[in-house]
Design an enzyme around this catalytic site. Sequence first.
Site, mmCIF file in Angstrom:
data_model
loop_
_atom_site.group_PDB
_atom_site.id
_atom_site.type_symbol
_atom_site.label_atom_id
_atom_site.label_comp_id
_atom_site.label_asym_id
_atom_site.label_seq_id
_atom_site.Cartn_x
_atom_site.Cartn_y
_atom_site.Cartn_z
ATOM 1 N N ASP A 39 0.025 14.780 1.368
ATOM 2 C CA ASP A 39 0.017 13.353 1.932
ATOM 3 C C ASP A 39 -0.697 12.160 1.178
ATOM 4 O O ASP A 39 0.479 12.262 -0.017
ATOM 5 C CB ASP A 39 -0.640 13.352 3.332
ATOM 6 C CG ASP A 39 -2.169 13.853 2.642
ATOM 7 O OD1 ASP A 39 -2.516 13.773 1.681
ATOM 8 O OD2 ASP A 39 -2.922 15.029 3.489
ATOM 9 N N SER A 40 -1.277 11.017 1.684
ATOM 10 C CA SER A 40 -1.104 9.897 1.144
ATOM 11 C C SER A 40 -2.474 10.598 -0.020
ATOM 12 O O SER A 40 -2.148 9.582 -1.110
ATOM 13 C CB SER A 40 -1.992 8.566 1.622
ATOM 14 O OG SER A 40 -3.850 8.952 2.706
ATOM 15 N N ILE A 41 -3.100 11.703 -0.465
ATOM 16 C CA ILE A 41 -3.401 11.497 -1.426
ATOM 17 C C ILE A 41 -3.514 12.380 -2.674
ATOM 18 O O ILE A 41 -3.450 11.871 -3.953
ATOM 19 C CB ILE A 41 -3.998 12.764 -1.044
ATOM 20 C CG1 ILE A 41 -5.427 11.965 0.353
ATOM 21 C CG2 ILE A 41 -6.129 12.861 -1.908
ATOM 22 C CD1 ILE A 41 -6.449 13.095 0.990
ATOM 23 N N GLN A 44 -0.660 8.709 -3.619
ATOM 24 C CA GLN A 44 -1.710 7.514 -4.311
ATOM 25 C C GLN A 44 -1.664 8.162 -5.527
ATOM 26 O O GLN A 44 -2.505 7.607 -6.150
ATOM 27 C CB GLN A 44 -2.523 7.284 -3.351
ATOM 28 C CG GLN A 44 -3.093 6.210 -2.183
ATOM 29 C CD GLN A 44 -3.554 6.496 -1.561
ATOM 30 O OE1 GLN A 44 -5.038 6.713 -1.699
ATOM 31 N NE2 GLN A 44 -3.613 5.403 -0.546
ATOM 32 N N HIS A 220 -9.588 8.256 1.817
ATOM 33 C CA HIS A 220 -8.651 8.678 -0.030
ATOM 34 C C HIS A 220 -10.055 8.168 -1.028
ATOM 35 O O HIS A 220 -11.235 8.249 -1.171
ATOM 36 C CB HIS A 220 -7.921 7.376 0.062
ATOM 37 C CG HIS A 220 -7.369 7.178 1.739
ATOM 38 N ND1 HIS A 220 -7.033 6.479 2.697
ATOM 39 C CD2 HIS A 220 -5.942 7.967 1.331
ATOM 40 C CE1 HIS A 220 -6.045 7.169 3.117
ATOM 41 N NE2 HIS A 220 -5.850 7.437 2.793
#
Length: 267
Positions: A39-41, A44, A220
Amino acid sequence: MTHGSCPAAPASRHPPVCPTGAAGGSLGLVRPQVVLFGDSITEQSFRPGGWGAAVADTYSRKADVVVRGYSGYNTRWALFLMHRIFPLDGIAPPLATTIFFGANDAALLGRTSERQHVPVSEYKENLKNIVNHLKECSNSMIIVLITPPPIDEEGRERFARSLYGENARKLPERTNEMAGVYADQCIELAREMHIPCINIWSKMQETEGWQTLYLSDGLHLTPEGNAVVHKEVVKTLRNAGLKAEDMPHDFPHHSKIDGSCPDVAFK
């Protein structure tokens, strides 16, 4: 904290198989791939100080680290991507893949992020389907599960207030307790499927002040949090047999190239 511990990669496991040309010599034209799926982790992870960029640096000129991170995604939505990212007819499947989902699956029902919620039993089943698909792609691929990270509920509240002021939601959309429940299921699945797992939920909480040291907004990662993930990922890959120092460069090192007859090094 969760009482479970993640299984390590079996030391006696057969070595990962490189795509043709990737490890057969220094002149191989195709580097093996390490795919980071999450996912976003994960999305990024190539930002400055990101764990994905650090993994790419660890395996520089040895493997191509490919990021397939999708902000906001849960395991239910990730299933729609499997055949597109990891086609069964792929010529050269990844040498290794990390699977880092759960932070969104664990969003609470009745709160602002409930659209992302996936019941914990379905979360485990979805992870199982992802792992089985990867095993079908390659019986030698190193598959690493990563639990969702811990949640700092106060940090999430501060972050929401910074965005929405007094209009920020009053109840947390995620809790650390619930993230731990999903982490336990991730660990349990890894044991059942005999694959390595990184319990990042517990690992980060071993350090005093983890809430602000490792998390930028309660969820995050800070550069320090990214460093923890990088260290654990590389340690796990090494234990599974993927040691950078034992992998060949894809082309000769510059010290092997004769300035007057460079073509010799490339024969």
